[in-house]
Design a protein around this motif. Sequence first.
Motif, PDB file in Angstrom:
ATOM      1  N   UNK A 220       0.838  -1.203   0.000  1.00  0.00           N
ATOM      2  CA  UNK A 220       0.000   0.000   0.000  1.00  0.00           C
ATOM      3  C   UNK A 220       0.869   1.248   0.000  1.00  0.00           C
ATOM      4  N   UNK A 221       1.916   1.256   0.838  1.00  0.00           N
ATOM      5  CA  UNK A 221       2.849   2.384   0.849  1.00  0.00           C
ATOM      6  C   UNK A 221       3.465   2.592  -0.533  1.00  0.00           C
ATOM      7  N   UNK A 222       3.901   1.505  -1.161  1.00  0.00           N
ATOM      8  CA  UNK A 222       4.565   1.612  -2.468  1.00  0.00           C
ATOM      9  C   UNK A 222       3.630   2.163  -3.533  1.00  0.00           C
ATOM     10  N   UNK A 223       2.395   1.688  -3.552  1.00  0.00           N
ATOM     11  CA  UNK A 223       1.424   2.179  -4.528  1.00  0.00           C
ATOM     12  C   UNK A 223       1.209   3.682  -4.388  1.00  0.00           C
ATOM     13  N   UNK A 224       1.025   4.127  -3.150  1.00  0.00           N
ATOM     14  CA  UNK A 224       0.792   5.555  -2.914  1.00  0.00           C
ATOM     15  C   UNK A 224       2.036   6.374  -3.228  1.00  0.00           C
ATOM     16  N   UNK A 225       3.205   5.865  -2.889  1.00  0.00           N
ATOM     17  CA  UNK A 225       4.447   6.583  -3.170  1.00  0.00           C
ATOM     18  C   UNK A 225       4.633   6.766  -4.671  1.00  0.00           C
ATOM     19  N   UNK A 226       4.453   5.688  -5.430  1.00  0.00           N
ATOM     20  CA  UNK A 226       4.670   5.754  -6.871  1.00  0.00           C
ATOM     21  C   UNK A 226       3.713   6.716  -7.555  1.00  0.00           C
ATOM     22  N   UNK A 227       2.533   6.912  -6.966  1.00  0.00           N
ATOM     23  CA  UNK A 227       1.526   7.771  -7.582  1.00  0.00           C
ATOM     24  C   UNK A 227       1.312   9.082  -6.815  1.00  0.00           C
ATOM     25  N   UNK A 228       2.212   9.342  -5.864  1.00  0.00           N
ATOM     26  CA  UNK A 228       2.209  10.597  -5.108  1.00  0.00           C
ATOM     27  C   UNK A 228       0.845  10.891  -4.463  1.00  0.00           C
ATOM     28  N   UNK A 229       0.260   9.859  -3.890  1.00  0.00           N
ATOM     29  CA  UNK A 229      -1.026   9.994  -3.204  1.00  0.00           C
ATOM     30  C   UNK A 229      -0.769  10.057  -1.706  1.00  0.00           C
ATOM     31  N   UNK A 230      -1.130  11.153  -1.035  1.00  0.00           N
ATOM     32  CA  UNK A 230      -0.881  11.256   0.412  1.00  0.00           C
ATOM     33  C   UNK A 230      -1.771  10.310   1.210  1.00  0.00           C
ATOM     34  N   UNK A 231      -1.270   9.947   2.371  1.00  0.00           N
ATOM     35  CA  UNK A 231      -2.010   9.062   3.275  1.00  0.00           C
ATOM     36  C   UNK A 231      -1.924   9.633   4.683  1.00  0.00           C
ATOM     37  N   UNK A 232      -2.998   9.519   5.416  1.00  0.00           N
ATOM     38  CA  UNK A 232      -2.987   9.866   6.838  1.00  0.00           C
ATOM     39  C   UNK A 232      -3.314   8.613   7.628  1.00  0.00           C
ATOM     40  N   UNK A 233      -2.406   8.235   8.509  1.00  0.00           N
ATOM     41  CA  UNK A 233      -2.593   7.073   9.375  1.00  0.00           C
ATOM     42  C   UNK A 233      -3.009   7.596  10.749  1.00  0.00           C
ATOM     43  N   UNK A 234      -4.169   7.148  11.231  1.00  0.00           N
ATOM     44  CA  UNK A 234      -4.671   7.665  12.501  1.00  0.00           C
ATOM     45  C   UNK A 234      -5.371   6.552  13.274  1.00  0.00           C
ATOM     46  N   UNK A 235      -5.585   6.787  14.553  1.00  0.00           N
ATOM     47  CA  UNK A 235      -6.219   5.795  15.403  1.00  0.00           C
ATOM     48  C   UNK A 235      -7.724   5.964  15.455  1.00  0.00           C
ATOM     49  N   UNK A 236      -8.410   4.853  15.592  1.00  0.00           N
ATOM     50  CA  UNK A 236      -9.872   4.894  15.713  1.00  0.00           C
ATOM     51  C   UNK A 236     -10.302   5.393  17.087  1.00  0.00           C
ATOM     52  N   UNK A 237      -9.451   5.165  18.104  1.00  0.00           N
ATOM     53  CA  UNK A 237      -9.819   5.545  19.455  1.00  0.00           C
ATOM     54  C   UNK A 237      -9.904   7.069  19.567  1.00  0.00           C
ATOM     55  N   UNK A 238     -10.880   7.529  20.291  1.00  0.00           N
ATOM     56  CA  UNK A 238     -11.080   8.971  20.445  1.00  0.00           C
ATOM     57  C   UNK A 238     -12.386   9.389  19.797  1.00  0.00           C
ATOM     58  N   UNK A 239     -13.109  10.246  20.483  1.00  0.00           N
ATOM     59  CA  UNK A 239     -14.423  10.681  20.010  1.00  0.00           C
ATOM     60  C   UNK A 239     -14.303  11.501  18.732  1.00  0.00           C
ATOM     61  N   UNK A 240     -14.949  11.024  17.660  1.00  0.00           N
ATOM     62  CA  UNK A 240     -15.009  11.799  16.430  1.00  0.00           C
ATOM     63  C   UNK A 240     -13.768  11.752  15.567  1.00  0.00           C
ATOM     64  N   UNK A 241     -12.877  10.781  15.784  1.00  0.00           N
ATOM     65  CA  UNK A 241     -11.634  10.744  15.006  1.00  0.00           C
ATOM     66  C   UNK A 241     -11.874  10.560  13.518  1.00  0.00           C
ATOM     67  N   UNK A 242     -12.845   9.744  13.156  1.00  0.00           N
ATOM     68  CA  UNK A 242     -13.129   9.536  11.736  1.00  0.00           C
ATOM     69  C   UNK A 242     -13.568  10.846  11.094  1.00  0.00           C
ATOM     70  N   UNK A 243     -14.479  11.546  11.735  1.00  0.00           N
ATOM     71  CA  UNK A 243     -14.949  12.822  11.187  1.00  0.00           C
ATOM     72  C   UNK A 243     -13.815  13.837  11.112  1.00  0.00           C
ATOM     73  N   UNK A 244     -12.961  13.859  12.113  1.00  0.00           N
ATOM     74  CA  UNK A 244     -11.827  14.795  12.105  1.00  0.00           C
ATOM     75  C   UNK A 244     -10.895  14.509  10.921  1.00  0.00           C
ATOM     76  N   UNK A 245     -10.616  13.239  10.691  1.00  0.00           N
ATOM     77  CA  UNK A 245      -9.723  12.881   9.587  1.00  0.00           C
ATOM     78  C   UNK A 245     -10.340  13.231   8.247  1.00  0.00           C
TER      79      UNK A 245
END
Length: 258
Positions: A220-245
């Motif tokens: 997954x890292x390689x695919x995104x790197x080759x195509x210059x697609x940014x990724x944000x890795x975040x934790x599910x724990x915490x109120x509203x993290x999905x919406x924040x991301x």
Amino acid sequence: MTAEGLTVDLEQLDDPDAEGSGARYGRVLLKLSGEVFGNGKLGVDPDVVHRLAEQIAVVVREGVQVAVVVGGGNFFRGAELAQRGMDRARADYMGMLGTVMNCLAMQDFLEQAGIDTRVQTAITMGQVAEPYIPRRAIRHLEKGRVVIFGAGLGAPYFSTDTTAAQRALEIKADVVLMSKNGVDGVYTADPRTDPDARKLEKVTYADALRQRLKVVDATAFSLCMDNRLPMIVFGMEGEGNVARAVRGERIGTLVTAG
């Protein structure tokens, strides 16, 4: 509203000093781990899926186009089944079917929240989902529907992390939002076993691969790197993290091509 009208400013995204709430994505690919659906147990926890659906619904109403890739670890993990003696390919197909069950659960709770959805699967199962067709998925997104991708890539030996990267590229998402269970970003080592592990606010794909930071599948890292697609890795724990991301607030670790 079209994705073009909400495209993220990548220069701001790459600036670690930029205001976290300043970035706004037009189209995102959200990866949800299967373990979250079961709240750490076998099966689906309706309360957890309801909360996830509500967070997604909020940002969809704000005009963000959201596609979702769902894991199946709350039912089957092909690699683990293979370690217990099962044929790896057959075990992976079982895992793909588990992801579809999670997709249908997410679809149900999103529609209860008033959000139109479509489930598309890489394995044909016409009674419960559409086949995966990239242009059709894009059209659904443009109409404000959440598209939920199931059954991985439809082939064994590939993780749903890799599926998330591949689907994001095909639907022309602005970013991959990679949610993780039990870890809130990319660390220099496994924080569960190394007390000296340090969380990284930003890292390049090349550095992550070179240092073998395994929070996300290397393919997954390689695919995104080759195509210059940014990724944000975040934790599910915490109120509203999905919406924040999804909103583009600062959270987790930003991974870029450099």
